[in-house]
Design a protein around this motif. Structure first.
Motif: not given
Length: 313
Positions: A153-155, A157-158, A176
């Motif tokens: 997920t982007t969350e 990844f960040e 990503h």
């Protein structure tokens, strides 16, 4: 999670301390990350222990002591066994922790792990890596400067981007890739194309050799043309200069990775005619020189066909 240190950095557990895992751990330690490490051979961890890492006597112990567990292992079945088989790592992981597989593995194994991890509140990501090839082969391994292809997920990844940088990922080379599975896809296809380059370049060099061409002049001409590749410009240099076929990554793993690429072709309905030819060549190299010979052993096959070594004069 309660095991973060006073700097707010999570405790990172790393399982697999070979040519990739060890320099990544060194890099993370240099950035202040507390680390728990385990490998089949404790000797592989001696330099890390000297730098402050904690040795775990089992893979499961890594799971119980870490906020983030990273695996860097040879093949998908190793990842499966460590995480949800006899290794028992997932069972010991805490809710809110994260598992990141940085091996070249398969979506099927990752999905099997994720299915068991989700109910436990353990996040699952993959982040396979590639060494940057802007130097003769071997140099990037020593510095652990990496491309990283992250699936998740982007969350997440960040959240873990600082860790990926600390592990040696170059800021502009941490991608990503997309949801779970996308990182594996990029890495497997990258490897497959590199092995195609290795075979194709070897065949061209063999023909050039039989024609009596200066192989360095041929290399320079090709690198200045549309046929240029990193393999041709950088990787082959270790063969020219020292007869080094790079046993830092062995031919049995090459064949495993080609098979992962062919499996993606089957999954997507693409007829992988070229990949099968490349697989046959690398399997021939494996049978001829042994499973622990270097990843560029296919070059040897073409040297024998040409009747001469590809070396600087």
């Amino acid at each position: 999670m309660t095991s973060e240190n006073t700097q707010g950095l999570p405790t990172v557990g790393l399982i697999g301390l070979g040519n990739l895992g060890n320099p990544m751990a060194v890099s993370a330690l240099s950035h202040g990350y507390p680390m728990v490490v385990h490998s089949l051979n404790k000797a592989e961890a001696e330099n890390l222990i000297a730098l402050g890492a904690t040795w775990a006597n089992s893979a499961a112990e890594v799971g119980s002591k870490s906020d983030v567990v990273i695996t860097v292992l040879p093949a998908p079945h190793h990842v499966r066994d460590i995480m949800i088989g006899s290794g028992g790592v997932l069972e010991q992981m805490k809710p809110g922790s994260t598992f990141i597989d940085m091996s070249t593995s398969s979506v099927e194994v990752a999905n099997e792990i994720k299915e068991l991890a989700d109910p436990k509140g353990v996040a699952v990501m993959e982040a396979p890596v590639s060494f940057l090839a802007k130097a003769p082969i071997g140099a990037s391994r020593n510095s652990a400067q990496l491309q990283i292809f992250v699936g998740g997920t982007t969350e997440h990844f960040e959240q873990h981007l600082p860790l990926f940088r600390a592990l040696g990922g170059m800021p502009e080379q941490i991608y990503h890739a997309g949801p779970n599975g996308a990182g594996y896809g990029i890495k497997v296809l990258l490897n497959l194309l590199w092995f195609m380059y290795a075979a194709g370049t070897s065949e061209v060099l063999a023909i050039g050799s039989k024609l009596g061409l200066d192989l360095r002049v041929l290399q320079q001409a090709l690198c200045a043309s549309p046929s240029q590749s990193n393999f041709l410009q950088y990787d082959i240099n270790s063969v020219f200069e020292a007869g080094n076929y790079d046993d830092g990554f062995t031919i049995d793993l090459v064949c495993k990775d080609i098979q992962l690429g062919i499996a993606l072709g089957e999954k997507t309905g693409i007829d992988t005619k070229l990949a099968h030819i490349v697989e046959q060549l690398h399997q021939q190299a494996l049978a001829t020189y042994g499973p622990k010979s270097g990843e560029m052993s296919v070059v040897k096959l073409y040297e024998e066909a040409a009747g001469r070594l590809f070396r600087d004069q």
